[in-house]
Motif scaffolding. Structure first.
Motif, PDB file in Angstrom:
ATOM      1  N   THR A 292       0.817  -1.223   0.000  1.00 59.15           N
ATOM      2  CA  THR A 292       0.000   0.000   0.000  1.00 59.15           C
ATOM      3  C   THR A 292       0.846   1.266   0.000  1.00 59.15           C
ATOM      4  O   THR A 292       0.418   2.308  -0.506  1.00 59.15           O
ATOM      5  N   ARG A 293       2.061   1.203   0.557  1.00 58.18           N
ATOM      6  CA  ARG A 293       2.920   2.387   0.634  1.00 58.18           C
ATOM      7  C   ARG A 293       3.980   2.431  -0.456  1.00 58.18           C
ATOM      8  O   ARG A 293       4.890   3.263  -0.417  1.00 58.18           O
ATOM      9  N   PHE A 294       3.871   1.567  -1.436  1.00 54.01           N
ATOM     10  CA  PHE A 294       4.901   1.503  -2.476  1.00 54.01           C
ATOM     11  C   PHE A 294       4.955   2.804  -3.276  1.00 54.01           C
ATOM     12  O   PHE A 294       3.932   3.409  -3.596  1.00 54.01           O
ATOM     13  N   ARG A 295       6.182   3.195  -3.607  1.00 55.43           N
ATOM     14  CA  ARG A 295       6.403   4.349  -4.467  1.00 55.43           C
ATOM     15  C   ARG A 295       7.637   4.078  -5.326  1.00 55.43           C
ATOM     16  O   ARG A 295       8.700   3.730  -4.817  1.00 55.43           O
ATOM     17  N   TRP A 296       7.474   4.215  -6.629  1.00 57.51           N
ATOM     18  CA  TRP A 296       8.582   4.006  -7.565  1.00 57.51           C
ATOM     19  C   TRP A 296       9.502   5.222  -7.537  1.00 57.51           C
ATOM     20  O   TRP A 296       9.128   6.314  -7.929  1.00 57.51           O
TER      21      TRP A 296
END
Length: 298
Positions: free
Chosen positions: A18-22
Motif C-alpha cells: 500500500t505504501r509503495f512508491r517508484w
C-alpha cells in the motif's frame, strides 16, 4: 484470520504494497543506468558463453539436470502470484476511486486502458507492476539454458528478453496506461506456459510448440485489440497518462511481433519441406537461429 483473509493481506493490504512508491531511493533497479547496464551485461554474458562453447568445440549440449524444471515451476508460481496480486489490486483501486468516475461521468473500466493524466507510480497496482519488472530478470536464465543445451545463441531471444525488460521499466517510469491489462494477460499466460514447460521438463508427453505459440498468439491478439482502445480513449477522453511511453512500447511490440512471425513462417515452411518435427519453443529458436546464420553466410 482465515486463509482468504491471510492471502488478501499479503497480496493487497500489506504496508509494503500500500505504501509503495517508484523512486530511485526506494526501489531497487529503478534507474536508467541500472537498466542499461543489466541489458548490456545480459547480452554480453550470453554471447561470451556461446563463444566459450565454440572455442572448446563442445558438440553435445551441457546436461543441466533438474535446474530447468525447477526454474519453470518457480516462474509459473511467481507469475500466478503477480496475476492474483494485480487482479486484487485493480479491483481495490476501482472500488476506492468509484466516486471520481461518477463525477467525471466516465466508466470505471476505462481505467484499465487509460490512466487519468497526472497518475503517479505509487500504491498497490504499481507495486505489482514493479514485481512484474523484477520478474523479467528471472526470465533471463532461459537464454543461458538454451545456449548450454543447443550451443547456439538466438538474436530473437536476446532481443525479445531485452525489449520486454525495457518495456516493463518504462511502464513504471512514465506511469503508462494499459499496463494493468498487459500484466494480467502476460502473467496468466506465463503461469500456463511455464507450468507446461515444467510438465515437459519432468518427462511427461506434451505438444510444446503448438501450446506455446497458441498462448503467444492469444496475448498478441488481446494486446492488439486493447491498443485500439487506448488510442480511442486518448482522443475521446482528453488524454491518457504516459501516452508517449505507450507509443514507444507499441513500436517495440510491433518489432517483436514482426521478428516472431517472420521466424515462425520460415520455420513452418522448412517443416513442411522436411520430415523433422518442431515440438517446442526451444526448437523454434534453434531453427530460427540456424536460418539467420545461413542467411549471414550468403
Amino acid at each position: 484470520m482465515g486463509l482468504i483473509e491471510t492471502l488478501k493481506y499479503w497480496l493487497l493490504d500489506h504496508p509494503t504494497i500500500t505504501r509503495f512508491r517508484w523512486s530511485p531511493t526506494q526501489s531497487w533497479g529503478s534507474t536508467w543506468s541500472f537498466l542499461v547496464t543489466a541489458i548490456v551485461t545480459y547480452v554480453a554474458a550470453a554471447l561470451t558463453l556461446h563463444v566459450i562453447l565454440k572455442i572448446f568445440r563442445r558438440h553435445r549440449g551441457v546436461p543441466l539436470g533438474p535446474v530447468p524444471a525447477i526454474h519453470s515451476l518457480a516462474m509459473s508460481l511467481i507469475s500466478a502470484t503477480i496475476f492474483a496480486g494485480m487482479l486484487l489490486s485493480a479491483g481495490a483501486e476501482l472500488r476506492d476511486t468509484r466516486w471520481l468516475w461518477r463525477r467525471t461521468r466516465n466508466h470505471s473500466l476505462e481505467w484499465f486502458l487509460c490512466f487519468p493524466l497526472g497518475t503517479r507510480p505509487c500504491g498497490r497496482v504499481f507495486f505489482w507492476s514493479y514485481a512484474f519488472y523484477l520478474s523479467r530478470f528471472l526470465h533471463l536464465p532461459r537464454t543461458f539454458f538454451a545456449v548450454l543445451r543447443q550451443r547456439t545463441v538466438s538474436f530473437l531471444r536476446l532481443f525479445n528478453h531485452s525489449m520486454l525488460l525495457l518495456m516493463s521499466f518504462v511502464w513504471l517510469e512514465f506511469s503508462q496506461s494499459f499496463q494493468v491489462l498487459a500484466i494480467l494477460f502476460s502473467t496468466l499466460v506465463y503461469s500456463a506456459v511455464y507450468g507446461h514447460r515444467f510438465w515437459r521438463e519432468i518427462g511427461l508427453p506434451c505438444k510444446g510448440f503448438s501450446f506455446t505459440v497458441s498462448c503467444q498468439m492469444l496475448v498478441l491478439g488481446c494486446n492488439l485489440v486493447c491498443h485500439v482502445g487506448v488510442l480511442s480513449l486518448h482522443f475521446l477522453r482528453g488524454g491518457c497518462n504516459g501516452i508517449g511511453a505507450w507509443v514507444f512500447n507499441s513500436v517495440l511490440n510491433a518489432a517483436i511481433l514482426f521478428l516472431f512471425l517472420k521466424s515462425y513462417v520460415n520455420i513452418y515452411c522448412q517443416k513442411k519441406g522436411s520430415d523433422s518435427d518442431i515440438t517446442s519453443h526451444e526448437d523454434l529458436v534453434k531453427h530460427a537461429n540456424a536460418t539467420l546464420v545461413a542467411k549471414s553466410k550468403t
